[in-house]
Design a protein around this motif. Sequence first.
Motif, short mmCIF file in Angstrom:
data_model
loop_
_atom_site.label_atom_id
_atom_site.label_comp_id
_atom_site.label_asym_id
_atom_site.label_seq_id
_atom_site.Cartn_x
_atom_site.Cartn_y
_atom_site.Cartn_z
N SER A 45 0.81 -1.21 0.00
CA SER A 45 0.00 0.00 0.00
C SER A 45 0.85 1.27 0.00
N ARG A 74 -7.66 -3.84 13.22
CA ARG A 74 -6.76 -2.98 12.45
C ARG A 74 -7.25 -2.80 11.02
N ALA A 75 -7.76 -3.88 10.43
CA ALA A 75 -8.29 -3.78 9.07
C ALA A 75 -9.50 -2.85 9.03
N ARG A 78 -10.07 -0.35 11.12
CA ARG A 78 -9.54 1.01 11.28
C ARG A 78 -9.01 1.55 9.96
N ASN A 79 -8.27 0.72 9.22
CA ASN A 79 -7.71 1.17 7.95
C ASN A 79 -8.81 1.48 6.93
N GLN A 80 -9.88 0.69 6.95
CA GLN A 80 -11.00 0.96 6.05
C GLN A 80 -11.65 2.30 6.37
N ARG A 93 -10.23 4.85 7.87
CA ARG A 93 -9.29 5.92 7.49
C ARG A 93 -9.33 6.16 5.99
N SER A 94 -9.41 5.08 5.22
CA SER A 94 -9.45 5.20 3.76
C SER A 94 -10.71 5.94 3.32
N GLU A 135 6.36 3.50 7.00
CA GLU A 135 6.59 3.32 8.44
C GLU A 135 7.85 2.50 8.67
#
Length: 406
Positions: free
Chosen positions: A335, A377-378, A380-382, A384-385, A406
């Motif tokens: 990513s 975590r997945a 959260r990333n969704q 954020r996206s 990172e």
Amino acid sequence: MGLTEKQAGSAKIGGIRGYGRAFVDDFCADLPAGPARCRTVGRSRPARVVERLHEPCRPASRGRAEIRRRPRAAGVGGGATPARLVGLWALQLRRIAPFWPAHLEALPYDYAFLSSPVVDPAFVTEVMPAFLAEVASSKLPGIISLGQFDTDCPSHGPMIAALAVHGQRPVILEASERPVVTRAFGVKKSGSTRKKLRQDWNRLSATGSVEVVNDRTAGQVREAFESFLALEAAGWKGARGTAVLSNLDHAAFVRRLIGTLADQQNASVALLRVDGRVIAAQVLLYCGTTADTWKIAYDPAFARYSPGALLVDKATEGLFAVPGIESINSCSDGSGFMAQFWAGRRSMADLLINVTPRNSLAFALETARRRAYYRLRALRNQLRSRKWLSRPNSKPGSGMPPASNE
């Protein structure tokens, strides 16, 4: 026949593959002697060592460890035969809470990007079973977390086979692909990404005199690394408290790590400068013919020019312009921005393994905890996206993010 993307990303670099040469040299300088095939060396030095027969490592010139091995023909007996170190695996003992089962973490420090052991490919089928058997027979926890494990590396297959002997198999928590590039394959030379890089470079050049410097002399590396630390602390990582300088112990450790590697020509810091001002810094680690883009930082004031992407692109060009480096590992997942201009890939996975013959409650609890963590975590990333996509003027593929890996 030309290389496919997968083949190019999986091209094997000969010799022992690892990134802690300074640690290995220091470690081998006082490795104990004695007849053993696999030996656990105290918790103060978190390593698992496989030895062929026996021989202490002897300090060589310039502070390096010299490890010697003399082949012995089958059936020839009598006397001990000198041998060499053929495998090393640094593991951390971790416990998330007093009441929770302990486990071993194969990412040996907080900024590590590879949990695969350092193994001589010629002995990998012997080394991996010996590693796992040693942990299983010791008083250490039988649970090993393998974050960012390179499943294309030679040790993956023998590890799976050794686990299968006892009816075990790894729990795959997450699979991913890591962008890589080789001298022969992987640099995207056309398309919208390449066009944007040219545009950003031209726009940045209009602001002043632009140069990229990657000086590998030890003194210059240490000075450039301080520039990296300052840039990182001044950016979003500093604001979130995740920059290296946010933790004094981490800063001391990383300064020593980079300084020692720089003394051995195994680290450098590429700098992007405008009128002498550093606006991006890429820390590079070297192992054999491979360079690794370990950490990067940039000046937020120049974010509109994508300085991180520009620096990585120019540093790649510079590394391949001279003999010595054949491949570059991004140390980031698919990513990241490097995936946009590097076509090669290596298969990676976050694994959890049980090296004991029986399933345990501790392993079941740790598996459940980690699966829950990865799911959250997945999610959260969704979220954020979706938040990023909802911003005005933010379209998928509209531009290269200037953020660092990172």
